[in-house]
Design a protein around this motif. Structure first.
Motif, PDB file in Angstrom:
ATOM      1  N   ASP A 210     -11.978   4.059  13.924  1.00 38.64           N
ATOM      2  CA  ASP A 210     -11.229   3.891  12.688  1.00 38.64           C
ATOM      3  C   ASP A 210     -10.107   2.874  12.896  1.00 38.64           C
ATOM      4  N   THR A 211      -9.983   1.906  11.984  1.00 40.59           N
ATOM      5  CA  THR A 211      -8.982   0.839  12.125  1.00 40.59           C
ATOM      6  C   THR A 211      -7.562   1.385  12.185  1.00 40.59           C
ATOM      7  N   ALA A 212      -7.253   2.340  11.318  1.00 40.81           N
ATOM      8  CA  ALA A 212      -5.908   2.917  11.291  1.00 40.81           C
ATOM      9  C   ALA A 212      -5.568   3.558  12.630  1.00 40.81           C
ATOM     10  N   LEU A 213      -6.528   4.268  13.200  1.00 38.22           N
ATOM     11  CA  LEU A 213      -6.283   4.923  14.492  1.00 38.22           C
ATOM     12  C   LEU A 213      -6.092   3.892  15.599  1.00 38.22           C
ATOM     13  N   LYS A 214      -6.889   2.825  15.553  1.00 34.12           N
ATOM     14  CA  LYS A 214      -6.752   1.771  16.566  1.00 34.12           C
ATOM     15  C   LYS A 214      -5.367   1.124  16.501  1.00 34.12           C
ATOM     16  N   ILE A 215      -4.858   0.929  15.283  1.00 38.91           N
ATOM     17  CA  ILE A 215      -3.518   0.351  15.123  1.00 38.91           C
ATOM     18  C   ILE A 215      -2.465   1.263  15.750  1.00 38.91           C
ATOM     19  N   LEU A 216      -2.565   2.546  15.477  1.00 43.29           N
ATOM     20  CA  LEU A 216      -1.607   3.506  16.032  1.00 43.29           C
ATOM     21  C   LEU A 216      -1.694   3.556  17.544  1.00 43.29           C
ATOM     22  N   GLN A 217      -2.911   3.513  18.062  1.00 44.00           N
ATOM     23  CA  GLN A 217      -3.090   3.550  19.521  1.00 44.00           C
ATOM     24  C   GLN A 217      -2.482   2.311  20.172  1.00 44.00           C
TER      25      GLN A 217
ATOM     26  N   SER B 298      -4.333   4.863   4.046  1.00 44.31           N
ATOM     27  CA  SER B 298      -4.368   6.225   4.578  1.00 44.31           C
ATOM     28  C   SER B 298      -3.093   6.611   5.330  1.00 44.31           C
ATOM     29  N   PHE B 299      -2.204   5.640   5.569  1.00 39.49           N
ATOM     30  CA  PHE B 299      -0.986   5.946   6.314  1.00 39.49           C
ATOM     31  C   PHE B 299      -0.004   6.712   5.430  1.00 39.49           C
ATOM     32  N   SER B 300       0.544   7.767   5.964  1.00 43.40           N
ATOM     33  CA  SER B 300       1.574   8.511   5.244  1.00 43.40           C
ATOM     34  C   SER B 300       2.913   7.828   5.428  1.00 43.40           C
ATOM     35  N   SER B 301       3.884   8.216   4.620  1.00 42.45           N
ATOM     36  CA  SER B 301       5.228   7.655   4.743  1.00 42.45           C
ATOM     37  C   SER B 301       5.814   7.928   6.121  1.00 42.45           C
ATOM     38  N   LYS B 302       5.562   9.130   6.632  1.00 44.94           N
ATOM     39  CA  LYS B 302       6.092   9.517   7.942  1.00 44.94           C
ATOM     40  C   LYS B 302       5.523   8.639   9.050  1.00 44.94           C
ATOM     41  N   VAL B 303       4.226   8.354   8.980  1.00 47.08           N
ATOM     42  CA  VAL B 303       3.593   7.508   9.998  1.00 47.08           C
ATOM     43  C   VAL B 303       4.113   6.078   9.902  1.00 47.08           C
ATOM     44  N   LEU B 304       4.237   5.572   8.686  1.00 46.10           N
ATOM     45  CA  LEU B 304       4.752   4.215   8.493  1.00 46.10           C
ATOM     46  C   LEU B 304       6.171   4.076   9.037  1.00 46.10           C
ATOM     47  N   ARG B 305       6.987   5.074   8.755  1.00 48.73           N
ATOM     48  CA  ARG B 305       8.393   5.043   9.168  1.00 48.73           C
ATOM     49  C   ARG B 305       8.577   5.245  10.667  1.00 48.73           C
ATOM     50  N   ASN B 306       7.806   6.167  11.239  1.00 53.40           N
ATOM     51  CA  ASN B 306       8.071   6.601  12.612  1.00 53.40           C
ATOM     52  C   ASN B 306       7.127   6.038  13.665  1.00 53.40           C
ATOM     53  N   LYS B 307       5.939   5.562  13.243  1.00 53.83           N
ATOM     54  CA  LYS B 307       4.959   5.087  14.213  1.00 53.83           C
ATOM     55  C   LYS B 307       4.725   3.579  14.151  1.00 53.83           C
ATOM     56  N   LEU B 308       4.712   3.029  12.935  1.00 55.33           N
ATOM     57  CA  LEU B 308       4.426   1.602  12.796  1.00 55.33           C
ATOM     58  C   LEU B 308       5.672   0.734  12.879  1.00 55.33           C
ATOM     59  N   LEU B 309       6.704   1.106  12.161  1.00 52.69           N
ATOM     60  CA  LEU B 309       7.893   0.253  12.055  1.00 52.69           C
ATOM     61  C   LEU B 309       8.708   0.148  13.351  1.00 52.69           C
TER      62      LEU B 309
ATOM     63  N   THR C 109       5.720  -6.057   4.994  1.00 54.34           N
ATOM     64  CA  THR C 109       4.543  -5.407   4.405  1.00 54.34           C
ATOM     65  C   THR C 109       4.641  -3.894   4.548  1.00 54.34           C
ATOM     66  N   ILE C 110       5.076  -3.434   5.708  1.00 54.51           N
ATOM     67  CA  ILE C 110       5.216  -1.992   5.937  1.00 54.51           C
ATOM     68  C   ILE C 110       6.295  -1.405   5.027  1.00 54.51           C
ATOM     69  N   LEU C 111       7.383  -2.143   4.834  1.00 51.44           N
ATOM     70  CA  LEU C 111       8.431  -1.678   3.919  1.00 51.44           C
ATOM     71  C   LEU C 111       7.890  -1.520   2.497  1.00 51.44           C
ATOM     72  N   GLU C 112       7.084  -2.471   2.072  1.00 49.66           N
ATOM     73  CA  GLU C 112       6.475  -2.381   0.742  1.00 49.66           C
ATOM     74  C   GLU C 112       5.506  -1.210   0.654  1.00 49.66           C
ATOM     75  N   MET C 113       4.784  -0.956   1.756  1.00 47.84           N
ATOM     76  CA  MET C 113       3.852   0.174   1.791  1.00 47.84           C
ATOM     77  C   MET C 113       4.602   1.503   1.691  1.00 47.84           C
ATOM     78  N   ILE C 114       5.740   1.592   2.357  1.00 50.78           N
ATOM     79  CA  ILE C 114       6.548   2.817   2.308  1.00 50.78           C
ATOM     80  C   ILE C 114       6.988   3.097   0.877  1.00 50.78           C
ATOM     81  N   GLU C 115       7.476   2.070   0.204  1.00 54.29           N
ATOM     82  CA  GLU C 115       7.929   2.239  -1.188  1.00 54.29           C
ATOM     83  C   GLU C 115       6.762   2.633  -2.097  1.00 54.29           C
ATOM     84  N   LYS C 116       5.590   2.074  -1.822  1.00 53.85           N
ATOM     85  CA  LYS C 116       4.417   2.397  -2.637  1.00 53.85           C
ATOM     86  C   LYS C 116       3.987   3.841  -2.422  1.00 53.85           C
ATOM     87  N   VAL C 117       3.936   4.258  -1.155  1.00 49.50           N
ATOM     88  CA  VAL C 117       3.521   5.629  -0.829  1.00 49.50           C
ATOM     89  C   VAL C 117       4.513   6.645  -1.386  1.00 49.50           C
ATOM     90  N   GLU C 118       5.807   6.306  -1.301  1.00 46.90           N
ATOM     91  CA  GLU C 118       6.853   7.223  -1.772  1.00 46.90           C
ATOM     92  C   GLU C 118       7.116   7.073  -3.267  1.00 46.90           C
TER      93      GLU C 118
END
Length: 218
Positions: A16-23, A52-63, A85-94
């Motif tokens: 899964d692409t999302a999992l690979k990014i986190l790894q 598929s990324f949650s706000s928590k993952v975007l804030r704490n794992k990606l950024l 892009t991640i900041l925009e994703m956070i605002e969209k998810v929230e």
């Protein structure tokens, strides 16, 4: 019938692409600059296709790992587009429709961007910051504009590359209403007038400076 470790890693879950990014980001420091650059080039494209990324993952794992890497000047031109892009994703998810003046950008991201303002090379750093002036201005308190946004503008005026100076004149206009009168009078106006009166100023820059001055006068 238990699968081997190799078989488990070949399953769709681990591909899964999302999992690979986190790894990858979990071990970001372990990679060299070339490898990181290749990852960052593909990351922005991948983020656009992932919801598929949650706000928590975007804030704490990606950024956080991307912000920490801003100390590496070579990679900053690739890091900044992904960070925004991640900041925009956070605002969209929230489901944030009105930008927060004291949200994650003001508290976590802006302090990390401040050291980048005076960097002249690579020039993409100045360009990326200037292109995001309006985005940044809407996410901090008006009282912080002079301290954090104005220096980006002043640095753009002083940049040795003429294209950056022209971009500064253009990107300044949307945030002009947020800048205090004293800064406009004592900092911006003299810089614009200097471009207009300097015989060495290229014609395209002088034309944009005249247009900007017309906006400053009122």
């Amino acid at each position: 019938k238990r699968p081997t470790a190799e078989e488990v890693l070949k399953t769709d879950y681990f591909n899964d692409t999302a999992l690979k990014i986190l790894q990858y980001l979990a071990h970001f420091d372990e990679h060299d600059d070339r490898d990181k650059a290749e990852f960052l080039k593909g990351l922005k494209i991948a983020l656009g296709a992932i919801d598929s990324f949650s706000s928590k993952v975007l804030r704490n794992k990606l950024l956080p790992p991307l912000l920490a890497e801003l100390r590496n000047t070579i990679l900053v031109p690739l890091l900044l587009p992904n960070i925004f892009t991640i900041l925009e994703m956070i605002e969209k998810v929230e489901k944030i429709t009105t930008p927060e003046r004291n949200g994650i950008f003001a508290t976590k991201v802006l302090p990390e961007l401040k050291p980048l303002v005076q960097i002249k090379e690579p020039l993409q750093i100045a360009v990326l910051l200037l292109q995001r002036l309006e985005f940044m201005s809407k996410r901090i308190h008006d009282s912080a504009i002079s301290a954090h946004i104005a220096p980006i503008i002043y640095s753009g005026f002083d940049h040795p590359n003429g294209a950056v100076v022209v971009l500064t004149l253009k990107e300044l206009l949307p945030v002009l209403p947020l800048i205090d009168h004293e800064s406009i009078r004592t900092e911006l106006t003299p810089r614009v007038l200097s471009l207009i009166h300097n015989p060495a100023t290229p014609q395209v820059t002088r034309v944009q400076a005249l247009f900007t001055m017309a906006k400053l006068i009122p």
